[in-house]
Design an enzyme around this catalytic site. Structure first.
Site, PDB file in Angstrom:
ATOM      1  N   ASP A 138      16.332 -17.293   3.767  1.00  0.00           N
ATOM      2  CA  ASP A 138      16.379 -16.432   4.938  1.00  0.00           C
ATOM      3  C   ASP A 138      15.162 -17.055   5.979  1.00  0.00           C
ATOM      4  OD1 ASP A 138      18.623 -15.327   4.278  1.00  0.00           O
ATOM      5  OD2 ASP A 138      17.392 -13.348   3.755  1.00  0.00           O
ATOM      6  N   ASP A 140      13.285 -15.450   7.870  1.00  0.00           N
ATOM      7  CA  ASP A 140      12.151 -14.358   8.178  1.00  0.00           C
ATOM      8  C   ASP A 140      11.458 -14.035   6.819  1.00  0.00           C
ATOM      9  OD1 ASP A 140      14.439 -13.140   6.586  1.00  0.00           O
ATOM     10  OD2 ASP A 140      14.571 -11.621   7.918  1.00  0.00           O
ATOM     11  N   TRP A 200      26.991  -8.048   7.724  1.00  0.00           N
ATOM     12  CA  TRP A 200      25.971  -8.074   6.790  1.00  0.00           C
ATOM     13  C   TRP A 200      26.495  -7.566   5.601  1.00  0.00           C
ATOM     14  CZ3 TRP A 200      23.193  -4.613   3.879  1.00  0.00           C
ATOM     15  CH2 TRP A 200      22.062  -5.192   3.440  1.00  0.00           C
ATOM     16  N   GLU A 203      27.273 -10.954   0.422  1.00  0.00           N
ATOM     17  CA  GLU A 203      27.522 -12.275  -0.173  1.00  0.00           C
ATOM     18  C   GLU A 203      26.500 -12.651  -1.166  1.00  0.00           C
ATOM     19  OE1 GLU A 203      25.618 -11.531   2.494  1.00  0.00           O
ATOM     20  OE2 GLU A 203      23.951 -12.643   2.038  1.00  0.00           O
ATOM     21  N   ASP A 204      25.310 -12.097  -1.041  1.00  0.00           N
ATOM     22  CA  ASP A 204      24.468 -12.485  -2.327  1.00  0.00           C
ATOM     23  C   ASP A 204      24.580 -11.893  -3.577  1.00  0.00           C
ATOM     24  OD1 ASP A 204      24.100 -10.149  -1.110  1.00  0.00           O
ATOM     25  OD2 ASP A 204      21.699 -10.032  -1.089  1.00  0.00           O
ATOM     26  N   MET A 230       7.947 -10.406   5.102  1.00  0.00           N
ATOM     27  CA  MET A 230       9.036 -10.447   5.850  1.00  0.00           C
ATOM     28  C   MET A 230       8.699 -10.191   7.292  1.00  0.00           C
ATOM     29  SD  MET A 230      12.743  -8.420   5.689  1.00  0.00           S
ATOM     30  CE  MET A 230      13.500  -9.318   4.345  1.00  0.00           C
ATOM     31  N   HIS A 233      11.896  -7.144  12.173  1.00  0.00           N
ATOM     32  CA  HIS A 233      13.045  -7.431  13.073  1.00  0.00           C
ATOM     33  C   HIS A 233      14.111  -6.111  12.906  1.00  0.00           C
ATOM     34  CE1 HIS A 233      16.237  -8.633  10.138  1.00  0.00           C
ATOM     35  NE2 HIS A 233      14.980  -8.939   9.611  1.00  0.00           N
ATOM     36  N   ARG A 235      18.286  -4.715  13.655  1.00  0.00           N
ATOM     37  CA  ARG A 235      19.438  -5.458  13.280  1.00  0.00           C
ATOM     38  C   ARG A 235      19.936  -6.424  14.222  1.00  0.00           C
ATOM     39  NH1 ARG A 235      22.186  -4.642   8.752  1.00  0.00           N
ATOM     40  NH2 ARG A 235      21.273  -2.972   8.309  1.00  0.00           N
TER      41      ARG A 235
HETATM   42  N1  UDH Z   1      20.389 -14.308  10.677  1.00  0.00           N
HETATM   43  C1  UDH Z   1      20.048 -15.336  11.979  1.00  0.00           C
HETATM   44  N2  UDH Z   1      20.583 -14.508  12.973  1.00  0.00           N
HETATM   45  C2  UDH Z   1      21.286 -13.305  13.018  1.00  0.00           C
HETATM   46  C3  UDH Z   1      21.572 -12.662  11.751  1.00  0.00           C
HETATM   47  C4  UDH Z   1      21.041 -13.426  10.660  1.00  0.00           C
HETATM   48  O1  UDH Z   1      19.584 -16.344  11.929  1.00  0.00           O
HETATM   49  O2  UDH Z   1      21.588 -12.853  14.127  1.00  0.00           O
HETATM   50  C5  UDH Z   1      19.966 -15.241   9.528  1.00  0.00           C
HETATM   51  C6  UDH Z   1      18.447 -15.508   9.213  1.00  0.00           C
HETATM   52  O3  UDH Z   1      17.954 -16.359   8.456  1.00  0.00           O
HETATM   53  C7  UDH Z   1      18.063 -13.817   8.288  1.00  0.00           C
HETATM   54  C8  UDH Z   1      19.355 -13.928   7.325  1.00  0.00           C
HETATM   55  O4  UDH Z   1      20.477 -14.564   8.183  1.00  0.00           O
HETATM   56  O5  UDH Z   1      16.685 -13.990   7.737  1.00  0.00           O
HETATM   57  C9  UDH Z   1      19.569 -12.511   7.003  1.00  0.00           C
HETATM   58  O6  UDH Z   1      19.913 -11.892   7.968  1.00  0.00           O
HETATM   59  P1  UDH Z   1      18.964 -10.303   7.909  1.00  0.00           P
HETATM   60  O7  UDH Z   1      17.603 -10.863   8.458  1.00  0.00           O
HETATM   61  O8  UDH Z   1      19.762  -9.559   9.291  1.00  0.00           O
HETATM   62  O9  UDH Z   1      19.213  -9.830   6.878  1.00  0.00           O
HETATM   63  P2  UDH Z   1      18.320  -8.514   6.255  1.00  0.00           P
HETATM   64  O10 UDH Z   1      18.690  -7.778   5.128  1.00  0.00           O
HETATM   65  O11 UDH Z   1      17.909  -7.393   7.639  1.00  0.00           O
HETATM   66  O12 UDH Z   1      16.720  -9.187   6.457  1.00  0.00           O
HETATM   67  C10 UDH Z   1      18.941  -6.472   7.839  1.00  0.00           C
HETATM   68  C11 UDH Z   1      18.736  -5.614   9.284  1.00  0.00           C
HETATM   69  C12 UDH Z   1      17.555  -4.572   8.932  1.00  0.00           C
HETATM   70  C13 UDH Z   1      17.183  -3.930  10.160  1.00  0.00           C
HETATM   71  C14 UDH Z   1      16.431  -2.970   9.849  1.00  0.00           C
HETATM   72  C15 UDH Z   1      15.989  -2.057  11.023  1.00  0.00           C
HETATM   73  N3  UDH Z   1      14.512  -1.430  10.626  1.00  0.00           N
END
Ligand code: UDH
Length: 287
Positions: A138, A140, A200, A203-204, A230, A233, A235
């Site tokens: 990812d 982030d 979202w 997939e993992d 991390m 960010h 959603r």
């Molecule tokens: N990603 C992007 N752009 C997008 C969506 C996803 O580049 O629009 C990539 C990016 O590498 C990211 C990865 O896909 O690190 C995983 O997506 P994510 O960061 O959205 O997943 P995560 O589980 O966060 O880290 C989920 C949203 C959490 C919101 C919490 C609000 N408090």
């Protein structure tokens, strides 16, 4: 016996010794912060000087133990990418990897598909070089200890064990998202990721199920070392939680043979080489 002509024409210098198992320049814990504004131009100046076009590097004085393609799924996260590049390149260099960074950008604003972007990165990076290890990361997640090696092992490997956002506690023994590494052989054995996880989630877990289904297990580095920060960010648009995905993780065994690398379809829209990375923009054919 015919003379070995190829030796005469290609061997100009002695082959380098293999790099040591433990890279000598590692420093351990790192200071990582995302408050500083980092433009791509600045990051190029700060960490780009030792890189080849496309975000490629190989150690100058020894032969790397592995050839690693680092695959980053991406859309509209340029600030994150700048931080990631700024921190990851020096780490990967100190780890003495022969590596390339591939940012797989989903074109358009259809439903995001992280897993499909990973499969595409696998396919496209192999067209450029004979990578033997694939690090799916990812954008982030930044490691805060360089002893966490981006190197493949006998079994698929999960690196993002302890993340600050989750108080450095692994969410589950089966977690395999964030940063994970598979050899070419391991990835082929599981037919890659599923291509059908839109939005979202899941997939993992499905990849984890594939690994177990094919008789492998996963390994992790020690949680004291496999620590990450991390980048905060919210959603993203067009990457909302998809409840269908959780249901689909129950059906890995039914889908593994027909949904994955062998059913991958996409269109490359553009390939752009920066000194810090190769950007491949793709149409993933969102539904
Ligand atoms: N990603 C992007 N752009 C997008 C969506 C996803 O580049 O629009 C990539 C990016 O590498 C990211 C990865 O896909 O690190 C995983 O997506 P994510 O960061 O959205 O997943 P995560 O589980 O966060 O880290 C989920 C949203 C959490 C919101 C919490 C609000 N408090």
């Amino acid at each position: 016996k015919t003379p070995d002509v190829s030796m005469e024409t290609t061997a100009t210098s002695e082959p380098l010794d293999p790099c040591p198992d433990t890279p000598p320049s590692l420093v351990g814990p790192l200071l990582v912060e995302f408050e500083t504004k980092r433009s791509l131009e600045l990051v190029r100046k700060q960490v780009g000087s030792l890189l080849q076009q496309g975000g490629r590097y190989r150690p100058p004085n020894c032969t790397a133990r592995q050839k690693v393609a680092v695959i980053v799924p991406f859309r509209n996260r340029s600030q994150h990418l700048n931080h990631w590049l700024y921190y990851l390149h020096p780490v990967l260099m100190r780890q003495q990897l022969d590596y390339g960074v591939y940012v797989i950008n989903q074109d358009g604003d259809g439903a995001f598909n992280r897993a499909k972007l990973m499969n595409i990165g696998f396919n496209e990076s192999l067209k450029e070089y004979d990578y033997d290890c694939f690090a799916f990361s990812d954008v982030d997640l930044v490691p805060i200890d360089d002893r966490n090696l981006y190197r493949c092992s006998d079994h698929p490997r999960h690196l993002s064990v302890a993340i600050d956002k989750f108080n450095y506690i692994l969410s589950s023994k089966t977690a395999f998202g964030g940063v994970s590494l598979l050899t070419q052989q391991q990835f082929l054995k599981v037919n890659g990721f599923s291509n059908t996880f839109w939005g979202w989630g899941g997939e993992d877990d499905d990849l984890y199920n594939r690994i177990i289904h094919r008789g492998m297990s996963i390994t992790r580095p020690d949680a004291q070392i496999a620590k990450y920060k991390m980048i905060k960010h919210g959603r993203d648009l067009h990457n909302e939680v998809n409840p269908e995905n959780a249901v689909k993780t129950q059906k890995t065994a039914e889908n593994i043979d027909t949904d994955g690398l062998n059913s991958l379809n996409f269109t490359v829209k553009e390939i752009m080489k920066d000194v810090l990375y190769t950007l491949i923009s793709v149409d993933v054919r969102s539904p």
